[in-house]
Every structure is written in structure tokens, then in C-alpha cells.
Design an enzyme around this catalytic site. Structure first.
Site, PDB file in Angstrom:
ATOM      1  CB  CYS A   5      -0.565   0.049  -9.160  1.00 18.01           C
ATOM      2  SG  CYS A   5      -0.931   1.725  -8.581  1.00 18.01           S
ATOM      3  CG  ASN A  43      -5.732  -7.954  -2.687  1.00 14.02           C
ATOM      4  OD1 ASN A  43      -5.422  -7.086  -3.493  1.00 14.02           O
ATOM      5  ND2 ASN A  43      -6.093  -7.655  -1.451  1.00 14.02           N
ATOM      6  CG  MET A  60      -2.063  -1.000   1.139  1.00 12.33           C
ATOM      7  SD  MET A  60      -3.215  -0.870   2.537  1.00 12.33           S
ATOM      8  CE  MET A  60      -2.291  -1.771   3.799  1.00 12.33           C
TER       9      MET A  60
END
Length: 329
Positions: free
Chosen positions: A110, A208, A12
Site C-alpha cells: 500500500c 494483481n 480494499m
């Protein structure tokens, strides 16, 4: 590193620094990932043993900017995630840190503009040849495990095909975020599509997406058949999500995070960012606490705000004594 039946702290941005990784491990995370570190930035760093606090720092040359900080305590479980669009740069960056981490992960999921605009993150999803080049180059030249994290593609069959190609590179595991690039956090994660990937591969798959309680850890594992589970926002909001004993009050977790930030001399901007993310979920930044965090200019300001001045002074005194002893010798 074994990727079977593990609870994993997700990478993160501006959150996955040493204090938060250690906090998550304290509550039960088996593997902890750094924030994404861009290869260009890491290659500008030199490795420095920080005897003052007992860490290993990768510091940008000519500055005091710590790009990556780790310590002996986490060596067996910390994974450094790299942002890259080049096999050569990825290898050079990985070789710089490989003796201080347990594994290297490549960010391929991302969707943020700063990552995609550089050909990194989710931009790699449409470049299977480059993915192959990066992963095989790392596998050939590193002695530690290599993994990567992807998102779902628009077509489930395409996701499976990409996952197969990734498996053939020899990676130790594949993390799959159950959302597509265009999806927003509020859109439900597609656990069924992660399950399709799990059914196809023989390597461990890490699931996830939408894990907000300890019970969710078991639910996503049963729904997907994944080997391990990765947690992002659920951990950010309360890192004790990893504890089988149940969540602690978020105020207690927040305070412990601050204490670890003080102990490990975390960057104040990073510390404030993480605290504000916690506050925004549980409260509001426009209330006195949020405004005070915003105004804080240093770790000592934050210590005063949360009644941790004595702890701050104790840490500073311990460092001073340690440095005095070292200087005398």
C-alpha cells in the site's frame, strides 16, 4: 488453504467488509480478503459473538466500533490482511483472529501515506530484514497460512531478489501487484514483471493488476503464469466479474450489495463509500442518485433510496423475533 487456480478478492480499504466479501464469494471468488486492518487497532479489540446477526465481531474496547466482522459462512476462505511494522505486534494481532479466519496476509504494497508514514505497507519494501522478521515470526507461531502482498520495485532484479527472500520465510503464497509505488492506477500494470517473479519462485504467485473482465482473468493468467489471480477495482465496480456466466448489470449488483449490508448491519459510512465508488465509475455523484447517497444518514435511508424498505423491515422483524425467542429461553 490452497492457492492454486483461485480467484481472489483483493484487500480494499473501506470496501472489503463482510457484505462485500460475501457478495464476491456469491459470484465466484474463491478467497476473499478483508480491508487492511492496522495491528494497533486490532489489539484494542475484544472478540464478541454477535448472536443478533450471527457474526463474530472484533470491537474496539469502550466503543461500538466494529474493526473486523466475520461469520461462519466465510471461515474457510476469508483472509485478514494486517498493516504492521512490527513482528511482535503482527503476531499478537494475528493470534487474536486466527481461529476465525483461513489465513493471514501482510500488507507490503500500500503506497498511501497513512500506511507508509507508520512504516507499514510499501514502506516495508525497503526493509527486507524486517519483512523476514515479521513473516518468520508469524510462520513459527501460527497454524494457518501466512502470505504477503508486494508491489514491483524500481528495478526488476530487485523485485526478484525480494521475492526470493520472501519465499525463504516459508510463506504459502506471494501476491504481486504489477505496479511500482510511484505508479498511479491509470498506469498499465506490468504483467511481464509479474511473469519474471513467477518464473523464479516455486511457491504460488498471485497476480494483481488491470483485471476488469472475466476474460482478463484468463489473459493475465496466460501472460504471467501465475497460480491465482487477485482482483481489486474490477470487483469493486462490479463484483460479478468473478462469474463465469458473465457480468450482471451493475445496478443489480449494487442492490444486492445493499441487501447484504442491511443483513449484516454494515457500517453506514462503509456502505456509502462502496456505493459511491460504484456510482463514480458507472455514473456521476452529482446526479440525483449520488447526491441522495451522500445525504443518507443510515441504512434505512439507503433502503428507502433503492426501494429496499420491505427487505429492511423483514430483516428487522426477523432479528426482533430471534432476540425475543432467545430472551424467552
Amino acid at each position: 488453504m490452497d492457492y492454486t487456480n483461485k480467484l481472489i478478492l483483493a484487500p480494499m480499504v473501506r470496501v472489503g467488509t463482510l457484505p462485500f466479501r460475501l457478495l464476491s464469494a456469491e459470484y465466484g471468488a474463491d478467497i476473499t480478503c478483508s480491508e487492511e486492518i492496522i495491528d494497533h487497532k486490532l489489539l484494542k479489540c475484544e472478540r464478541i459473538v454477535n448472536s443478533c446477526i450471527g457474526s463474530v465481531d472484533f470491537v474496539e474496547r469502550g466503543t461500538e466500533n466494529v474493526v473486523f466482522r466475520t461469520c461462519e459462512e466465510e471461515r474457510g476462505r476469508v483472509v485478514v490482511q494486517l498493516g504492521t511494522a512490527s513482528a511482535t505486534r503482527a503476531l499478537s494481532a494475528a493470534q487474536l483472529v486466527c481461529k476465525d479466519v483461513a489465513a493471514v496476509d501482510i500488507n507490503m504494497g500500500c503506497p498511501r501515506s497513512f500506511s507508509v508514514s507508520g512504516g507499514m505497507g510499501a514502506a516495508l519494501l525497503s526493509k527486507p530484514e524486517l519483512i523476514h522478521d515479521i513473516l518468520t515470526t508469524l510462520k513459527r507461531n501460527l497454524d494457518i497460512p501466512v502470505t504477503c502482498k508486494i508491489r514491483l520495485l524500481k528495478n526488476p532484479d530487485n523485485t526478484i531478489e525480494l521475492a526470493r527472500r520472501i519465499e525463504k520465510t516459508g510463506v504459502s503464497a506471494l501476491a504481486v501487484h504489477g505496479r511500482r509505488v510511484a505508479d498511479r492506477p491509470r498506469d498499465p500494470a506490468k504483467w511481464n514483471e509479474i511473469a519474471d517473479v513467477v518464473a523464479t519462485l516455486s511457491i504460488p504467485v498471485i497476480a494483481n493488476g488491470d483485471v476488469f473482465s472475466y476474460e482478463d482473468l484468463e489473459r493475465i493468467k496466460l501472460a504471467t503464469g501465475a497460480s491465482s489471480i487477485m482482483v481489486a477495482r474490477g470487483a469493486l465496480w462490479n463484483a460479478s466479474i468473478f462469474s463465469a456466466k458473465g457480468k450482471l448489470p451493475w445496478e443489480a449488483v449494487k442492490r444486492e450489495y445493499l441487501r447484504k449490508s442491511i443483513l449484516w448491519d454494515n457500517d453506514v459510512k462503509s456502505t456509502k463509500h462502496t456505493l459511491k465508488e460504484m456510482i463514480m465509475h458507472h455514473s456521476c455523484l452529482e446526479l440525483p442518485e449520488g447526491k441522495s447517497v451522500n445525504k443518507s444518514a443510515s441504512l434505512v435511508d439507503l433502503a428507502r433510496l433503492y426501494g429496499e424498505e420491505d427487505y429492511y423491515k423483514l430483516v428487522m422483524q426477523s432479528r426482533s423475533l430471534l432476540n425475543g425467542t432467545r430472551d424467552a429461553s
